[in-house]
Each structure stands twice: as structure tokens, then as C-alpha cells.
Write an enzyme that holds these catalytic residues in place. Sequence first.
Site, PDB file in Angstrom:
ATOM      1  N   ASP A   1      -8.869  -5.725  -4.704  1.00 12.00           N
ATOM      2  CA  ASP A   1      -8.407  -4.666  -3.796  1.00 12.00           C
ATOM      3  C   ASP A   1      -9.442  -3.546  -3.778  1.00 12.00           C
ATOM      4  OD1 ASP A   1      -7.172  -2.419  -2.621  1.00 12.00           O
ATOM      5  OD2 ASP A   1      -5.179  -3.101  -3.233  1.00 12.00           O
TER       6      ASP A   1
ATOM      7  N   ILE B   1     -14.988 -15.700  -7.337  1.00 10.29           N
ATOM      8  CA  ILE B   1     -13.772 -14.930  -7.615  1.00 10.29           C
ATOM      9  C   ILE B   1     -13.736 -14.576  -9.104  1.00 10.29           C
ATOM     10  CG2 ILE B   1     -11.246 -14.993  -7.695  1.00 10.29           C
ATOM     11  CD1 ILE B   1     -11.351 -16.884  -5.265  1.00 10.29           C
TER      12      ILE B   1
ATOM     13  N   ASP C   1     -16.883 -19.482  -8.687  1.00  3.18           N
ATOM     14  CA  ASP C   1     -16.376 -19.684  -7.331  1.00  3.18           C
ATOM     15  C   ASP C   1     -16.391 -18.400  -6.516  1.00  3.18           C
ATOM     16  OD1 ASP C   1     -14.499 -18.293  -8.718  1.00  3.18           O
ATOM     17  OD2 ASP C   1     -12.787 -19.508  -8.112  1.00  3.18           O
TER      18      ASP C   1
ATOM     19  N   ASP D   1     -18.817 -13.772 -12.828  1.00  4.26           N
ATOM     20  CA  ASP D   1     -18.066 -14.824 -12.125  1.00  4.26           C
ATOM     21  C   ASP D   1     -17.613 -15.931 -13.075  1.00  4.26           C
ATOM     22  OD1 ASP D   1     -16.939 -16.535 -10.310  1.00  4.26           O
ATOM     23  OD2 ASP D   1     -18.768 -16.967  -9.190  1.00  4.26           O
TER      24      ASP D   1
ATOM     25  N   SER E   1       0.855  -1.185   0.000  1.00  5.00           N
ATOM     26  CA  SER E   1       0.000   0.000   0.000  1.00  5.00           C
ATOM     27  C   SER E   1       0.897   1.243   0.000  1.00  5.00           C
ATOM     28  CB  SER E   1      -0.942  -0.045   1.202  1.00  5.00           C
ATOM     29  OG  SER E   1      -1.939   0.919   1.073  1.00  5.00           O
TER      30      SER E   1
ATOM     31  N   HIS F   1      -7.082  -5.792  -0.056  1.00  6.25           N
ATOM     32  CA  HIS F   1      -5.999  -4.818   0.022  1.00  6.25           C
ATOM     33  C   HIS F   1      -4.835  -5.400   0.827  1.00  6.25           C
ATOM     34  CE1 HIS F   1      -4.079  -1.026  -0.381  1.00  6.25           C
ATOM     35  NE2 HIS F   1      -4.056  -0.791   0.905  1.00  6.25           N
TER      36      HIS F   1
ATOM     37  N   ASP G   1     -14.192 -16.534 -16.107  1.00  4.49           N
ATOM     38  CA  ASP G   1     -12.909 -17.242 -16.018  1.00  4.49           C
ATOM     39  C   ASP G   1     -13.087 -18.756 -16.064  1.00  4.49           C
ATOM     40  OD1 ASP G   1     -13.942 -17.851 -13.523  1.00  4.49           O
ATOM     41  OD2 ASP G   1     -12.614 -16.516 -12.428  1.00  4.49           O
TER      42      ASP G   1
END
Length: 515
Positions: free
Chosen positions: A402, A267, A265, A258, A183, A440, A261
Site C-alpha cells: 500500500d 512481491i 516473484d 524479494d 481507506s 491501496h 520470503d
Amino acid sequence: MLHPFLLATRLLFFFARVEEHPAAKCLGLKDTLQLENTTIIHVAYITAPTNVSTAGSCQSSAPVTAAPLCRVYLVINTTATSAVHAEAWLPDTWYGRFLGLGNSGLGGCIDYNSLDYGTSLHFATIGSDNGHDGPDGRAFLNHPEVINDFAWRAVHSEAVIGKQIVEAYYGTPAAKSYYLGCSTGGRQGTQAAFKFPEDFDGIVAGAPATDFNNVLGWEGMLSHYIGGTNVDFTPTSPAFISPELWTVISAEILRQCDSLDGLQDGIITEPEACLFRPEAIQCTDHHTTLCLTPVQVEAVKNIYSPLFGLDGQLVYPRYPPGAEADPVAAIIFGGNFSNLGVADWERYAVLNVTEHSFTNFSLHDIVLLDEVNPGGIATFNGDLSSFRHRGGKFLTYHGQRDPLISSINSKRVYDLISHTLSLPLLDDFYRLFLIPGMGHCVGGLGATSLGQGILPGTNIVNDSTHNILLALVDWVEDGVAPATIIGSDGMGTERTHCRYPMRSVFDGTVFVCTA
Ligand SMILES: *[C@@H]1O[C@H](CO)[C@@H](O)[C@H](O)[C@H]1NC(C)=O
Ligand SMILES: *[C@@H]1O[C@H](CO)[C@@H](O)[C@H](O)[C@H]1NC(C)=O
Ligand SMILES: *[C@@H]1O[C@H](CO)[C@@H](O)[C@H](O)[C@H]1NC(C)=O
Ligand SMILES: *[C@@H]1O[C@H](CO)[C@@H](O)[C@H](O)[C@H]1NC(C)=O
Ligand SMILES: *[C@@H]1O[C@H](CO)[C@@H](O)[C@H](O)[C@H]1NC(C)=O
Ligand SMILES: *[C@@H]1O[C@H](CO)[C@@H](O)[C@H](O)[C@H]1NC(C)=O
Ligand SMILES: *[C@@H]1O[C@H](CO)[C@@H](O)[C@H](O)[C@H]1NC(C)=O
């Protein structure tokens, strides 16, 4: 088989110990260390794992797992009107390596968890308070040298003075020096590579707050889109989006993106590929609750669009779809503008006032931040040639979820360096790992632990395929660069993370990296 030369360099790192009577030698540092502009405030020899109390306002107890070690608390007068407080932790079992640490936010806080982490891996580790005490920006007011410490000098000072402390204590200089931060710490590490390329042989700079004025200004605009303000803060703007409504938006984002990809899941591996249409959840005559009004649709479209400035140039990339579901996103979307770093930064470092209303925050504020650019804080420069030519190695990682700093900016920085140095790929000295699901710096969804330190327990597997700091050591000392980094979720699931510009692709069983 290892090349004989590599073997020889490795042998340098057979661990060293403080020659004799480490306790006496440690306590003696209080009187024997004579360092420029520096006062040793306190020295303690810690014999067993414990928690120790800390100076300053940030943390009251800190873990020490790698004892026995020598703890040195010091202050470096960087100018007549500024000073950096720092702690050097010097483990008895030392592998000959120096590690400098960064900070977070506008802080102000020594990173004790990373001091503990670094020493547990047998680095002589030093962290500073970045030139002021406490996590907010009040110390910047009319103190340009305090701003300079924050913008570039604190990490340089800790490197210069820290290396001298290490040499005095162990009787030999550190063979290699490293940096670890995320960061603001990622920005500091980047700034070190630009300004003081000799300070570190290797740098891990996570989720870097590079293009600092613009990332702060962008967060301000995100809050502004939904009516965030620091005066009469009430979520009454028609554009305001309640936490319940954010839950609906996040669910719709997953519904739309979702599966892009290949794996449903929760992600989104590549948020840049997600062209989210908020119109899909706009209210209709038949659908009047937990839906978006046209004004809210407009706000959401702005949030997920790149930010362009008054001159039509890109100010900052868009918010990554999916990141709004991370709890930390509430800092930006909770409606309280004062929670944002830009509020303190603009007040105390740019306008030099204690009170300011952000009701009408706009692109004009961002122009001002960039013009004043206190301390040269921007840290947005493609010319890393000095660091590259001295043989420095740079690893950066960025969570694709993030909620505070867009991971797309890390690609933009990679592309800027690539363009500036006329190198299509930066693989020989600079590698960016994008971490799907990571928030983050730490946490989030999935396999996000990769030895980045910061929080206790994020160094789950102690080897260089799973640990980005140890991967950096292999690169610097053996010339073995990490092709991938394997993340762990702490419960036995792992995922191979790819380096940009490679992409993470699901092959039906696992994610693999492809060009
Ligand atoms: C650092 O500054 C403080 C306050 O101005 C002063 O008391 C101290 O002597 C200085 N220390 C060194 C080593 O210059
Ligand atoms: C240090 O503090 C943490 C959190 O308060 C606690 O969980 C841990 O047991 C403590 N460790 C020692 C050695 O006292
Ligand atoms: C010591 O302070 C002087 C003046 O404040 C400065 O020029 C010099 O660079 C400092 N040295 C170190 C090692 O910080
Ligand atoms: C990591 O492994 C090294 C040796 O391979 C060992 O000395 C060190 O204590 C380990 N560190 C942690 C945090 O487990
Ligand atoms: C807004 O945030 C600031 C800074 O964190 C805090 O001091 C203040 O109490 C908050 N105001 C409200 C209304 O939550
Ligand atoms: C605030 O102070 C900085 C120096 O720290 C200066 O560059 C800037 O112009 C000042 N801002 C205003 C609005 O005067
Ligand atoms: C914000 O802008 C509005 C409309 O131009 C104006 O009435 C108001 O005074 C401004 N508020 C502040 C705090 O500048």
C-alpha cells in the site's frame, strides 16, 4: 454437517421480493417516505442493466448491473449547517441484508461502484457523500458540523435512515446489517464500531486510515523529506528523487528483499522484514549516474524508518519497502504537497484558512493536527469492547504494498486492541488479513482481488472463501469465521492470504499460513 440452529438462521435469508408492483411501490416512496430530517429528492425504478447519471461533481455515470432495482436519492439534514446526500439502491431480489458504504480520501463522493457491487450480491445498499460534495476539503472551512459528518456522523446517518428506507420498501426490516469501505472508508467503519456498535452486525474495513491525524502528518513528512512543497513547486531540492531514481531504488529493494520470503516473484511478502540499505546505491567516484547522493540516502533512510514525534513517541510506522513502486506512490513522492490530504485538512479543518505555505512542514504541524483533532477524527482507540459484546464481527485487510497507508499500522491497531482488551488474539470478533503485493485497497501485484468492491471487476469469484464480504456474511449469520481469504489475480492464479499474527510462508510450492 450444519448445526440445526445454524440451518434455521440461514432459512431466514431465503430471498424476499417486493410484494407486488415494485415499480409503483418504488415511485411511491417519493411521497410515502416520511423520515426525520430527510427529503427524498428523486426516485427511479430501473428495469434493466444500464448506466445512470449521478448528482454532484464526482461521477457522471454509474453502472447498474443488478436491475431491476429501486434507486432513491435523498438528503438528510444532520444539523442546521450540515447535510448528507445519499443513494439507496434496493434490488427486487433481496436477501434480507442491509449494506452501508464508506468513502475515500477527503471525499465527498458517493461510491457508485460499490452501490452496484452490493446490489449485485442482493444487499439493499446505501452510500453517502460523507457530508459534502467533491473530493477536496474546501467544504470544511469554518463548518465544524460538516467536519463532524466526515469524521463520524455520515455513516451513522446512512445506517439509521437507510434501515428505515429498507423496512418501508420491503415491508420487513433487514435481518442483518453490514458495512463495506476502504481507506477513509476503513476509518469510517472502524469509527462506527467504536461509536455506534449497534449500527452494523458485520464490518469490512479495508486499509483503514486510522490514527488519521498521524497518517496525514506522516505523508506530509515523507513529502517533506524529499523537498515537497506547494509553493514554487519545482523538484529542485537536492533531496528530491526523480521517477527514474525511484525505479533504481525499487530495483535495489527487490534485490535486497524479494527472496526473503523464499520466492523471487517481485512481491515482498513481509515488508517489515526488509531492512533496506540505500547506501548500496550511493554514488561513488566510479558510479555517478542513477545513484543516490548522501543527501538523498538520508532522505530515503528517513522514508523507510518509523516516524517519531517531538516527545520521542512513535507517530506512525515506516513506509513499506516495495510500495514506492506502485504508481499511486507519486501522490506522496511527486513533490507536489498540495496533492496530499494533509494540505487541505490542515488548511481548511485545522488552521481555518484558505492559503498556507507548507514549505516548512514539520513535526510541529503533526502536534497541531493531533491537538485540534477536528471532529474527533483520530480514530485510534483500542476499546472495541462494546462492538465485541454485542456480537459484532470485524474484518479488515491491508495491502502489504500500500503506497499511501502503511500496512504496518494495521498490525499496530490490532496490537493496540489486543492490549486494551487483554486478549492475546482477537480471532473471536476481529480478523486482519495482510495481502502481499496489494496496493491501496485494490490492485497491485498478484492475487489481490478478494471481493472488496470499490472498482468494477474486483469481485472475481462469488463465494465466501474468495470474497471477504461474503465471508463476513458467513461469520455473522452462521458463526463460520474465515481462517484465510483466497485472493485471485484475475488470470487464474490464486494465493491464500493469512490473518495476523500468522505469517505467510512459502513451502516450496505454495504459500501457507503458520503461527
Ligand atoms: C433541510 O435543510 C434545508 C436547507 O436548510 C431546508 O430547506 C429543508 O426544508 C430541510 N429539510 C428537512 C426535512 O428538514
Ligand atoms: C456503462 O459505461 C461503461 C464505461 O463507460 C461502459 O463500458 C459500459 O458498456 C456501459 N454499460 C451500459 C450497460 O451501457
Ligand atoms: C435530526 O436533526 C436533529 C437536529 O438537527 C438532530 O438532533 C437529530 O439527531 C436528527 N435526527 C436524525 C435521525 O438524524
Ligand atoms: C452470487 O451467487 C448467488 C447465489 O449463489 C447469486 O444469486 C448471485 O447472483 C451471484 N452474484 C454474482 C455477482 O455473481
Ligand atoms: C499540485 O496539486 C494541486 C492539487 O492536486 C493542483 O491543483 C496543482 O495544479 C498541482 N501543482 C503542480 C505544479 O503540479
Ligand atoms: C479552527 O476551527 C476549529 C473548529 O472547527 C477549532 O477547533 C480550531 O482551534 C481552529 N483553529 C485555529 C487555529 O483557530
Ligand atoms: C521556512 O523556514 C525558513 C528558515 O527558517 C524561513 O526563512 C522561511 O521564511 C520559512 N518559510 C515559511 C513559508 O514559513
